[in-house]
Design a protein around this motif. Structure first.
Motif, PDB file in Angstrom:
ATOM      1  N   LEU A  42      12.263   4.588 -11.907  1.00  0.00           N
ATOM      2  CA  LEU A  42      12.038   3.997 -10.855  1.00  0.00           C
ATOM      3  C   LEU A  42      11.043   2.997 -10.811  1.00  0.00           C
ATOM      4  N   THR A  43      10.466   2.916 -11.837  1.00  0.00           N
ATOM      5  CA  THR A  43       9.562   1.631 -12.071  1.00  0.00           C
ATOM      6  C   THR A  43      10.306   0.555 -12.664  1.00  0.00           C
ATOM      7  N   ALA A  44      11.349   0.851 -13.446  1.00  0.00           N
ATOM      8  CA  ALA A  44      12.374  -0.056 -13.712  1.00  0.00           C
ATOM      9  C   ALA A  44      12.885  -0.674 -12.682  1.00  0.00           C
ATOM     10  N   ASN A  95       9.198   6.325  -5.189  1.00  0.00           N
ATOM     11  CA  ASN A  95      10.239   7.480  -4.915  1.00  0.00           C
ATOM     12  C   ASN A  95      11.613   6.562  -4.750  1.00  0.00           C
ATOM     13  N   SER A  96      12.699   7.394  -4.773  1.00  0.00           N
ATOM     14  CA  SER A  96      14.118   6.792  -4.694  1.00  0.00           C
ATOM     15  C   SER A  96      14.447   6.478  -3.343  1.00  0.00           C
ATOM     16  N   SER A  97      13.906   7.078  -2.474  1.00  0.00           N
ATOM     17  CA  SER A  97      14.243   6.984  -0.957  1.00  0.00           C
ATOM     18  C   SER A  97      13.853   5.696  -0.367  1.00  0.00           C
ATOM     19  N   ARG A 103      16.300  -1.982  -1.598  1.00  0.00           N
ATOM     20  CA  ARG A 103      17.483  -2.282  -2.161  1.00  0.00           C
ATOM     21  C   ARG A 103      18.213  -2.810  -1.220  1.00  0.00           C
ATOM     22  N   GLY A 104      18.339  -2.093   0.032  1.00  0.00           N
ATOM     23  CA  GLY A 104      19.342  -2.472   1.377  1.00  0.00           C
ATOM     24  C   GLY A 104      18.577  -3.710   1.674  1.00  0.00           C
TER      25      GLY A 104
END
Length: 301
Positions: A42-44, A95-97, A103-104
């Motif tokens: 997630l950091t990357a 967190n991924s969400s 990202r969107g």
């Protein structure tokens, strides 16, 4: 028998608890490694998003510097990128969400980025074409201007030669001091105190290409100190300035030699000894000059 049975059960229980403990330790270690890997991933992802946003900012800086009609739109989009970049950089918990949402937003900004930069490239190409056309036109204009300047210079030189060739020249400017005798006639003198008038004579030279007609002739007679004698008014010099004159006459020039005589009678005080310069002007142009030397009388004679 009963004690042996209890002892056996205790051993089994200890073994079972030991196995359970090692299993729990292993599970915990496994989950902890998974968590570290997830945080690292997630950091990357976060750093990659920040890197993409920074790259877009740099592209916008280059595009804005080109100062096109899209500069305002580019600046607004760059501001959006900067705000999103700040949000990602200040993210406390990863967190991924959350990263998926960023990202969107990044994908939307990239689409706008690609569209605007394509438009900038199109404008740049169009400007390059216009610049080439402008340079070509300017080059042609420069050639034409140089040609015109050459023609103007040639025409000016021709006009100057015509003007010089058509100028009316004067020769034999003669200045004579005159005294009046008792019979009213003038005779020559070189004595200042006896001078009653100054005769100025000159000849307008023949010039076939000069423009014939009436010409204004002026004489300017000055005292040794520089003051104009008997100034009647002013006239316009060829270069546009005004000057005082002593006398003026209108002559009818017909492209042939023409003698002109003008007489300046003394008014007021007698003349003093010294050099009296005289200048002759025709149509405001200085065409001749001379000087008159007057001496002191000896014993009033």
């Amino acid at each position: 028998m009963e004690e042996n049975s209890k002892s056996s059960n205790s051993k089994i229980l200890i073994i079972a608890l030991t196995v359970l403990l090692f299993g729990l330790i292993g599970y915990t270690f496994y989950n902890n490694n998974d968590h570290k890997e997830a945080v690292k991933f997630l950091t990357a992802e976060k750093e990659q998003i920040i890197g993409n946003l920074t790259a877009m900012e740099e592209k916008y800086d280059v595009a804005i510097a080109q100062n096109t009609s899209l500069s305002d739109s580019l600046a607004m989009e760059k501001e959006k990128i900067a705000l999103l970049k700040d949000s990602v950089q200040n993210l406390k918990q990863i967190n991924s969400s959350v990263l998926r949402r960023y990202r969107g937003q990044l994908a939307t900004l990239e689409k706008t980025n690609n569209r605007l930069l394509d438009e900038v490239d199109s404008l740049k190409l169009a400007n390059n074409i216009l610049t080439e056309e402008k340079d070509s036109i300017n080059s042609q204009l420069e050639i034409q201007t140089n040609y015109n300047d050459t023609l103007v210079a040639q025409n000016m030189e021709l006009a100057r030669k015509v003007e010089i060739g058509g100028a009316i020249n004067v020769e034999n400017v003669e200045v004579i001091a005159m005294k009046m005798r008792s019979n009213g006639k003038y005779t020559e003198t070189n004595k200042a105190q006896k001078t009653d008038a100054i005769k100025v004579a000159f000849r307008l030279m023949e010039n076939e290409i000069a423009e014939p007609g009436d010409k204004e002739a002026y004489i300017v007679l000055k005292k040794p100190g520089g003051q104009v004698i008997n100034a009647k008014g002013t006239f316009m010099l060829e270069e546009g300035a005004e000057a005082k004159y002593t006398d003026q006459t209108m002559v009818n020039y017909e492209n042939a030699d023409l003698d002109v005589v003008m007489l300046v009678e003394r008014k007021g005080d007698k003349y003093e000894a010294g050099s009296y310069p005289i200048e002759v002007f025709v149509e405001g142009k200085l065409v001749g000059s001379a000087s008159l030397e007057l001496n002191d009388s000896f014993l009033g004679l």
